[in-house]
Scaffold this motif. Sequence first.
Motif, PDB file in Angstrom:
ATOM      1  N   TYR A  82       3.069 -16.117  -4.959  1.00 21.25           N
ATOM      2  CA  TYR A  82       2.424 -15.839  -6.252  1.00 21.25           C
ATOM      3  C   TYR A  82       1.619 -14.536  -6.203  1.00 21.25           C
ATOM      4  CZ  TYR A  82       3.598 -20.706  -7.325  1.00 21.25           C
ATOM      5  OH  TYR A  82       4.265 -21.878  -7.532  1.00 21.25           O
ATOM      6  N   VAL A  83       0.893 -14.334  -5.109  1.00 21.62           N
ATOM      7  CA  VAL A  83       0.114 -13.091  -4.977  1.00 21.62           C
ATOM      8  C   VAL A  83       1.061 -11.892  -4.884  1.00 21.62           C
ATOM      9  CG1 VAL A  83      -1.527 -11.808  -3.544  1.00 21.62           C
ATOM     10  CG2 VAL A  83      -1.827 -14.266  -3.872  1.00 21.62           C
ATOM     11  N   GLY A  84       2.136 -12.031  -4.103  1.00 23.95           N
ATOM     12  CA  GLY A  84       3.109 -10.949  -3.974  1.00 23.95           C
ATOM     13  C   GLY A  84       3.791 -10.611  -5.288  1.00 23.95           C
ATOM     14  N   SER A  85       4.011 -11.620  -6.140  1.00 25.35           N
ATOM     15  CA  SER A  85       4.721 -11.415  -7.400  1.00 25.35           C
ATOM     16  C   SER A  85       3.841 -10.836  -8.500  1.00 25.35           C
ATOM     17  CB  SER A  85       5.298 -12.750  -7.893  1.00 25.35           C
ATOM     18  OG  SER A  85       6.279 -13.227  -7.013  1.00 25.35           O
ATOM     19  N   SER A  86       2.527 -11.031  -8.415  1.00 26.30           N
ATOM     20  CA  SER A  86       1.644 -10.630  -9.510  1.00 26.30           C
ATOM     21  C   SER A  86       1.702  -9.123  -9.757  1.00 26.30           C
ATOM     22  CB  SER A  86       0.208 -11.078  -9.231  1.00 26.30           C
ATOM     23  OG  SER A  86      -0.269 -10.524  -8.020  1.00 26.30           O
ATOM     24  N   PHE A  87       1.840  -8.323  -8.698  1.00 29.73           N
ATOM     25  CA  PHE A  87       1.953  -6.871  -8.860  1.00 29.73           C
ATOM     26  C   PHE A  87       3.182  -6.522  -9.693  1.00 29.73           C
ATOM     27  CE2 PHE A  87       3.739  -2.808  -7.687  1.00 29.73           C
ATOM     28  CZ  PHE A  87       2.654  -1.950  -7.671  1.00 29.73           C
ATOM     29  N   MET A  88       4.323  -7.084  -9.331  1.00 29.90           N
ATOM     30  CA  MET A  88       5.571  -6.757 -10.016  1.00 29.90           C
ATOM     31  C   MET A  88       5.592  -7.283 -11.443  1.00 29.90           C
ATOM     32  SD  MET A  88       7.427  -4.839  -8.254  1.00 29.90           S
ATOM     33  CE  MET A  88       7.308  -4.183  -6.605  1.00 29.90           C
ATOM     34  N   LEU A  89       4.963  -8.424 -11.674  1.00 29.43           N
ATOM     35  CA  LEU A  89       4.888  -8.946 -13.035  1.00 29.43           C
ATOM     36  C   LEU A  89       4.086  -7.992 -13.913  1.00 29.43           C
ATOM     37  CD1 LEU A  89       5.447 -11.212 -15.044  1.00 29.43           C
ATOM     38  CD2 LEU A  89       3.340 -12.336 -14.266  1.00 29.43           C
ATOM     39  N   GLY A  90       2.969  -7.504 -13.401  1.00 24.84           N
ATOM     40  CA  GLY A  90       2.180  -6.536 -14.158  1.00 24.84           C
ATOM     41  C   GLY A  90       2.960  -5.271 -14.450  1.00 24.84           C
ATOM     42  N   ARG A  91       3.712  -4.800 -13.462  1.00 29.31           N
ATOM     43  CA  ARG A  91       4.482  -3.574 -13.669  1.00 29.31           C
ATOM     44  C   ARG A  91       5.622  -3.795 -14.658  1.00 29.31           C
ATOM     45  NH1 ARG A  91       6.556  -0.156  -8.601  1.00 29.31           N
ATOM     46  NH2 ARG A  91       8.258  -1.653  -8.607  1.00 29.31           N
ATOM     47  N   ALA A  92       6.215  -4.978 -14.643  1.00 25.45           N
ATOM     48  CA  ALA A  92       7.306  -5.272 -15.570  1.00 25.45           C
ATOM     49  C   ALA A  92       6.834  -5.203 -17.022  1.00 25.45           C
ATOM     50  CB  ALA A  92       7.880  -6.661 -15.274  1.00 25.45           C
ATOM     51  N   LEU A  93       5.606  -5.613 -17.279  1.00 28.23           N
ATOM     52  CA  LEU A  93       5.087  -5.663 -18.640  1.00 28.23           C
ATOM     53  C   LEU A  93       4.745  -4.282 -19.195  1.00 28.23           C
ATOM     54  CD1 LEU A  93       2.739  -8.783 -18.341  1.00 28.23           C
ATOM     55  CD2 LEU A  93       5.020  -8.678 -19.348  1.00 28.23           C
ATOM     56  N   THR A  94       4.540  -3.293 -18.324  1.00 30.42           N
ATOM     57  CA  THR A  94       4.054  -1.990 -18.796  1.00 30.42           C
ATOM     58  C   THR A  94       4.963  -0.813 -18.465  1.00 30.42           C
ATOM     59  OG1 THR A  94       2.753  -1.684 -16.758  1.00 30.42           O
ATOM     60  CG2 THR A  94       1.643  -2.752 -18.622  1.00 30.42           C
ATOM     61  N   SER A  95       6.055  -1.014 -17.749  1.00 26.23           N
ATOM     62  CA  SER A  95       6.876   0.120 -17.293  1.00 26.23           C
ATOM     63  C   SER A  95       7.472   0.921 -18.442  1.00 26.23           C
ATOM     64  CB  SER A  95       7.990  -0.374 -16.361  1.00 26.23           C
ATOM     65  OG  SER A  95       7.469  -0.770 -15.127  1.00 26.23           O
ATOM     66  N   VAL A  96       7.980   0.231 -19.493  1.00 24.96           N
ATOM     67  CA  VAL A  96       8.546   0.947 -20.633  1.00 24.96           C
ATOM     68  C   VAL A  96       7.457   1.750 -21.339  1.00 24.96           C
ATOM     69  CG1 VAL A  96       9.594   0.681 -22.904  1.00 24.96           C
ATOM     70  CG2 VAL A  96      10.479  -0.623 -20.981  1.00 24.96           C
ATOM     71  N   PHE A  97       6.265   1.161 -21.476  1.00 26.37           N
ATOM     72  CA  PHE A  97       5.138   1.866 -22.085  1.00 26.37           C
ATOM     73  C   PHE A  97       4.839   3.163 -21.336  1.00 26.37           C
ATOM     74  CE2 PHE A  97       0.559   2.728 -21.747  1.00 26.37           C
ATOM     75  CZ  PHE A  97       0.269   3.031 -23.070  1.00 26.37           C
ATOM     76  N   TRP A  98       4.762   3.088 -19.999  1.00 29.87           N
ATOM     77  CA  TRP A  98       4.452   4.291 -19.216  1.00 29.87           C
ATOM     78  C   TRP A  98       5.596   5.300 -19.300  1.00 29.87           C
ATOM     79  CZ3 TRP A  98      -0.274   5.097 -18.620  1.00 29.87           C
ATOM     80  CH2 TRP A  98      -1.186   4.083 -18.304  1.00 29.87           C
ATOM     81  N   GLY A  99       6.841   4.813 -19.393  1.00 36.22           N
ATOM     82  CA  GLY A  99       7.970   5.727 -19.561  1.00 36.22           C
ATOM     83  C   GLY A  99       7.898   6.483 -20.878  1.00 36.22           C
ATOM     84  N   ILE A 100       7.536   5.769 -21.956  1.00 37.31           N
ATOM     85  CA  ILE A 100       7.397   6.409 -23.270  1.00 37.31           C
ATOM     86  C   ILE A 100       6.252   7.418 -23.246  1.00 37.31           C
ATOM     87  CG2 ILE A 100       6.791   5.984 -25.692  1.00 37.31           C
ATOM     88  CD1 ILE A 100       8.235   3.261 -25.386  1.00 37.31           C
ATOM     89  N   MET A 101       5.137   7.040 -22.607  1.00 37.15           N
ATOM     90  CA  MET A 101       4.004   7.965 -22.480  1.00 37.15           C
ATOM     91  C   MET A 101       4.414   9.232 -21.721  1.00 37.15           C
ATOM     92  SD  MET A 101       1.335   6.746 -24.024  1.00 37.15           S
ATOM     93  CE  MET A 101       2.535   6.205 -25.252  1.00 37.15           C
ATOM     94  N   ALA A 102       5.238   9.062 -20.684  1.00 39.03           N
ATOM     95  CA  ALA A 102       5.685  10.213 -19.894  1.00 39.03           C
ATOM     96  C   ALA A 102       6.591  11.126 -20.708  1.00 39.03           C
ATOM     97  CB  ALA A 102       6.398   9.745 -18.633  1.00 39.03           C
ATOM     98  N   ASP A 103       7.409  10.537 -21.604  1.00 41.61           N
ATOM     99  CA  ASP A 103       8.278  11.341 -22.462  1.00 41.61           C
ATOM    100  C   ASP A 103       7.505  12.027 -23.576  1.00 41.61           C
ATOM    101  OD1 ASP A 103      10.586  10.867 -21.088  1.00 41.61           O
ATOM    102  OD2 ASP A 103      11.255   9.204 -22.329  1.00 41.61           O
ATOM    103  N   ARG A 104       6.384  11.427 -23.985  1.00 44.56           N
ATOM    104  CA  ARG A 104       5.614  11.978 -25.109  1.00 44.56           C
ATOM    105  C   ARG A 104       4.550  12.964 -24.659  1.00 44.56           C
ATOM    106  NH1 ARG A 104       3.650   7.675 -29.384  1.00 44.56           N
ATOM    107  NH2 ARG A 104       5.916   7.583 -29.569  1.00 44.56           N
ATOM    108  N   TYR A 105       3.802  12.614 -23.626  1.00 42.53           N
ATOM    109  CA  TYR A 105       2.661  13.429 -23.218  1.00 42.53           C
ATOM    110  C   TYR A 105       2.864  14.166 -21.892  1.00 42.53           C
ATOM    111  CZ  TYR A 105       0.431  10.650 -26.843  1.00 42.53           C
ATOM    112  OH  TYR A 105       0.133  10.042 -28.034  1.00 42.53           O
TER     113      TYR A 105
END
Length: 486
Positions: A82-105
């Motif tokens: 569960y501890v090992g998975s929490s990092f990847m779960l957090g990244r899964a929820l925000t990766s598209v957001f950060w990709g869009i931010m990288a394309d915009r800004y």
Amino acid sequence: MEEDKCKEPLLKRKYYENCSGCKVEQLKETKRGLPIRELVSIWIVVLCTSLPISSLFPFLYFMIRDFHIAKREEDIGYYAGYVGSSFMLGRALTSVFWGIMADRYGRKPVIIFGTISVVIFNTLFGLSVNFWMAITTRFLLGSLNGLLGPIKAYATEIFRDEHQALGLSTVSTAWGIGLIIGPALGGFLAQPAEKYPNLFSKDSLFGKFPYFLPCLCISIFALVVTIATFWLPETLHMHHEDNESLDVSYDALESASSESDRDLKQNEGNKKPSKKSLLKNWPLMSSIIVYCVFSLHDMAYTEIFSLWAVSPRIHGGLSYSTEDVGEVLAISGFSLLVFQLSLYPMVERILGPVMVTRIGGILAIPLLTSYSYIALLSGFSLALLINCASVMKNVLSVSIVTGLFLLQNRAVDQDQRGAANGIAMTAMSLFKAAGPAGGGAIFAWAQKRQDAVFLPGDQMVFFILNVVELIGVLMTFKPFLVSYQG
């Protein structure tokens, strides 16, 4: 054809004075040597973000034990997952957001924000006093560190075409070495008051927080990298509003070659799909799906290897200390560095990224099968074989990932790479979140069936890992995996 050849260099000379992306393009045209400075810059950024991902695995078993949340020793694997998975779960929820931010800004702001998040939340994880604090800090670290997708786009944009394979190889190598050196640091530096009592007393900060030292060292490195990233050049073109004026600059060419332009439009179907159809871009999506399957395997393997190595021999493990695990992973990291920087670009040119991925997956299957039998050895023969097996496994894994990185980034245009890599990171993170949780659960279950008739103990663990690897290999064949031929 001659008109097309004449047209291309004319279009390449169209630059905008205040556009940082155009400045990078101009620099690429004049600088033809090996881009050492850019390689080192990408290397340290990716290493900074990958070190904390798996640095906890060698000591996670003991950390969960010290939290006193597991009622039985055999249940520690569940909570570790569960501890090992929490990092990847957090990244899964925000990766598209950060990709869009990288394309915009731009790529650079996302990269800087990601390295800052490592400094803050990795430090807090090392100071965790209970299970829930550990899960929360890891989740926030994954959520706010979204730079891996943008750095892959950055690596394809900062280099000339002939160096792109080396650039993405640098990303995957630094990533792979971070996933190896991270646990090595965790193994060497965790519980310093017990290992190095002459340097650290039990009443010191590192005695009260036995898992803080490896996290602190990684966070200090991340702070240095954060400062260094302010000097990175931005590669995103910032003149989207001038697209119409770009079209106007082609008028002379268009009036002189209208027939040629009609031919170009007819051939557009053979080129990369338009930005409106990113999810319909099958060369991109198929490589992402295959990437997800191998990522699931790699993350489960990373957690299982450390848990298996430190678990008692009576449960089928190696009875290694965290320091022993650190030594194995440090040797693997150095070997991986040598391979990726010297041999991988040549292998990729000869075989191509699809064949590299396929061969890597096939060779990993018999290698993993041997792990259960290596555990029966002891002394020098055990140390020699487990080091050789670990080196080979990590070289194969990173070669697979590099090949799939290349396929993904060649399937889209520059202004879509951030979003495309964001989609890849989201999907991959979901699979990687399942990796530690599933790996920990399978490992805990397997430890309870040492006397089973069919695949007892850890044999079942490595069998399941091989099934996942085999699925990934089968998916590298047509008609499923289609690579863009630019």
